[in-house]
Design a protein around this motif. Structure first.
Motif, PDB file in Angstrom:
ATOM      1  N   GLU A 297      33.404   5.847   8.931  1.00 32.87           N
ATOM      2  CA  GLU A 297      33.526   5.706  10.384  1.00 32.87           C
ATOM      3  C   GLU A 297      32.645   4.573  10.899  1.00 32.87           C
ATOM      4  OE1 GLU A 297      32.774   9.666  11.800  1.00 32.87           O
ATOM      5  OE2 GLU A 297      34.687  10.419  11.010  1.00 32.87           O
ATOM      6  N   ASP A 298      31.421   4.472  10.353  1.00 29.89           N
ATOM      7  CA  ASP A 298      30.538   3.360  10.724  1.00 29.89           C
ATOM      8  C   ASP A 298      31.159   2.027  10.326  1.00 29.89           C
ATOM      9  OD1 ASP A 298      28.668   5.156  11.704  1.00 29.89           O
ATOM     10  OD2 ASP A 298      27.350   5.014   9.944  1.00 29.89           O
ATOM     11  N   TYR A 299      31.741   1.977   9.137  1.00 30.94           N
ATOM     12  CA  TYR A 299      32.370   0.740   8.660  1.00 30.94           C
ATOM     13  C   TYR A 299      33.489   0.314   9.612  1.00 30.94           C
ATOM     14  CZ  TYR A 299      35.069  -2.547   5.917  1.00 30.94           C
ATOM     15  OH  TYR A 299      35.757  -3.662   5.505  1.00 30.94           O
TER      16      TYR A 299
ATOM     17  N   GLY B 216      30.968   9.639   7.318  1.00 34.35           N
ATOM     18  CA  GLY B 216      30.209   8.888   8.316  1.00 34.35           C
ATOM     19  C   GLY B 216      30.116   7.413   7.973  1.00 34.35           C
ATOM     20  N   ASP B 217      29.941   7.121   6.688  1.00 32.58           N
ATOM     21  CA  ASP B 217      29.897   5.715   6.256  1.00 32.58           C
ATOM     22  C   ASP B 217      31.215   5.002   6.564  1.00 32.58           C
ATOM     23  OD1 ASP B 217      27.312   6.082   5.350  1.00 32.58           O
ATOM     24  OD2 ASP B 217      27.857   6.145   3.220  1.00 32.58           O
TER      25      ASP B 217
ATOM     26  N   GLN C  64      33.882   0.941  12.776  1.00 35.22           N
ATOM     27  CA  GLN C  64      33.297   0.398  14.009  1.00 35.22           C
ATOM     28  C   GLN C  64      32.691  -0.981  13.772  1.00 35.22           C
ATOM     29  OE1 GLN C  64      30.486   3.212  15.550  1.00 35.22           O
ATOM     30  NE2 GLN C  64      32.053   4.740  16.025  1.00 35.22           N
ATOM     31  N   ASP C  65      31.975  -1.111  12.659  1.00 36.58           N
ATOM     32  CA  ASP C  65      31.317  -2.384  12.355  1.00 36.58           C
ATOM     33  C   ASP C  65      32.314  -3.499  12.068  1.00 36.58           C
ATOM     34  OD1 ASP C  65      28.914  -1.083  12.702  1.00 36.58           O
ATOM     35  OD2 ASP C  65      28.447  -0.947  10.557  1.00 36.58           O
TER      36      ASP C  65
END
Length: 83
Positions: free
Chosen positions: A43-45, A40-41, A47-48
């Protein structure tokens, strides 16, 4: 009058902040134990960082436009003072 200039002045540059890199433990057991969180980290990265790149692109375009306007203003100033 000064307050009006400050309030009605140009829009301030946008601040673009790079996201923090995801952490991956060097211990394989911990990596497996927290795999869902780490995934998840990442995937968030992703996107960010895409948002960060869009921010940089927008800021670059804004800065180029501002530089063009300032160059034109400088040309008018030089004509005004006779240089």
């Amino acid at each position: 009058m000064v307050l009006l200039i400050c309030v009605a002045g140009p829009v301030l540059a946008q601040s673009c902040f790079a996201p923090a890199r995801p952490f991956v433990p060097s211990d394989s057991q911990a990596a497996r134990e927290f795999a869902d969180i780490i995934r998840g980290d990442f995937e968030d990265y992703i996107q960010d960082i895409q948002s960060y790149f869009r921010c940089l692109d927008g800021e670059r375009a804004r800065a180029f436009e501002e530089a063009r306007e300032v160059s034109e203003e400088y040309g008018r100033f030089l004509q005004l003072v006779g240089d």
